[in-house]
Design a protein around this motif. Structure first.
Motif, PDB file in Angstrom:
ATOM      1  N   UNK A  68       0.826  -1.208   0.000  1.00  0.00           N
ATOM      2  CA  UNK A  68       0.000   0.000   0.000  1.00  0.00           C
ATOM      3  C   UNK A  68       0.859   1.257   0.000  1.00  0.00           C
ATOM      4  N   UNK A  69       1.942   1.243   0.775  1.00  0.00           N
ATOM      5  CA  UNK A  69       2.835   2.412   0.816  1.00  0.00           C
ATOM      6  C   UNK A  69       3.506   2.640  -0.534  1.00  0.00           C
ATOM      7  N   UNK A  70       3.887   1.569  -1.200  1.00  0.00           N
ATOM      8  CA  UNK A  70       4.524   1.699  -2.514  1.00  0.00           C
ATOM      9  C   UNK A  70       3.548   2.258  -3.541  1.00  0.00           C
ATOM     10  N   UNK A  71       2.319   1.795  -3.481  1.00  0.00           N
ATOM     11  CA  UNK A  71       1.304   2.318  -4.396  1.00  0.00           C
ATOM     12  C   UNK A  71       1.084   3.811  -4.162  1.00  0.00           C
ATOM     13  N   UNK A  72       1.057   4.214  -2.908  1.00  0.00           N
ATOM     14  CA  UNK A  72       0.842   5.624  -2.582  1.00  0.00           C
ATOM     15  C   UNK A  72       2.008   6.485  -3.070  1.00  0.00           C
TER      16      UNK A  72
END
Length: 306
Positions: A68-72
């Motif tokens: 999720x952090x990478x997508x953000x």
């Protein structure tokens, strides 16, 4: 257009995000030309940098799923690229030249000169790489050409010249980064005017501001984030080239050469100097408007005598 930072829940992999980012760029009509020339390559560069992965990542990793952090992180960069029209290098603070990474920000132009091909060949056949002792890089900006020359000519001293103290600060970062601080000297200079004494060069490489007034008025928004002083070359794009030719005539060694990029201002250059023997160079990977002129020709034209 939908919010470029809103990530569809179906996207999971590196490949998914490259495709999605490329679609956002195409839909928004962003302009390329600061290292890539199409939406897919630009998207791949953005996604891989955001993930701290190498730009030549093997495609076997492209199906890997993201957190999720990478997508953000990717979504935030896509938003800036689309909404602010920032060149990607100003978002990542990294530009590539000669296959090497260089720190860049809005104090300098993004590296993209076709002169890289000449550095790769040691400027042969016009120079003997073993005989090059001194090089001047005029308008050094990030220092990429000066550093490239230092690596191509390991026995040479290189003066990295720029009128902008801000640009020289960036150049110093890259000189330290590439470990050539013993041979590359960032120096504030208006063309060659700041070089002291009778210092002469076997090679002068110049990338002065050369965008003419008409082209400056029509620049895509991405280019307007770059320092105007690094682009604007006056009405015909040659304001800095005229004095440079005279200065180079006085500063080249007997068998030295001047290599100067004037881009789309090359017709104006030919019209201004019909009697000057210029060699217009060709590049396998694209680019135009780079001329080479030998010391003897400059000295003949501008009546320089030892």
């Amino acid at each position: 257009m939908s919010d470029p930072a809103t990530v569809p829940k179906e996207l999971e992999s590196i490949a998914d995000f490259i495709r999605w980012a490329a679609s956002r760029f195409a839909a928004a009509g962003v302009h390329f030309g600061h290292g890539t020339d199409n939406a897919i390559d630009e998207a791949a560069a953005l996604v891989l940098h955001a993930l701290h992965l190498p730009p030549d990542l093997h495609d076997a990793y492209f199906p890997c799923r993201l957190t999720a952090d990478e997508k953000a992180a990717i979504a935030a960069r896509v938003r800036r690229r689309v909404e602010e029209r920032l060149p990607l290098a100003y978002i990542t603070h990294e530009g590539w030249f000669l296959g090497l990474p260089f720190y860049v920000d809005e104090r300098v132009l993004v590296p993209r000169s076709p002169v890289a091909e000449l550095i790769e060949t040691g400027f042969e056949p016009w120079l003997d790489p073993e005989a090059v002792e001194r090089v001047a890089d005029i308008g050094t900006g990030s220092g990429c050409i000066a550093i490239g020359c230092a690596l191509a000519f390991p026995g040479a001293e290189v003066d990295a010249l720029d009128l902008s103290e801000d640009a020289l600060a960036v150049a110093r970062i890259n000189v330290d980064r590439h470990g050539v601080d013993d041979r590359v000297r960032p120096l504030r200079s208006d063309l060659l005017a700041g070089v002291s004494g009778d210092r002469r060069y076997d090679l002068i490489v110049a990338n002065p501001p050369y965008v003419d007034a008409e082209a400056m008025a029509d620049l895509p928004e991405e280019y307007r984030h770059e320092p105007r002083t690094g682009l604007a070359g006056g009405e015909d794009g040659l304001d800095f080239v005229h004095p440079l030719l005279r200065q180079a005539a006085e500063r080249l060694t007997e068998h030295g050469i001047l290599v100067c990029e004037v881009g789309h201002s090359w017709p104006a250059m030919e019209a201004a100097y019909p009697d000057l023997a210029l060699t217009w160079l060709e590049f396998e990977r694209g680019g135009e408007g780079v001329f080479l002129v030998e010391a003897a020709e400059l000295q003949r034209r501008f009546a320089v005598h030892d």
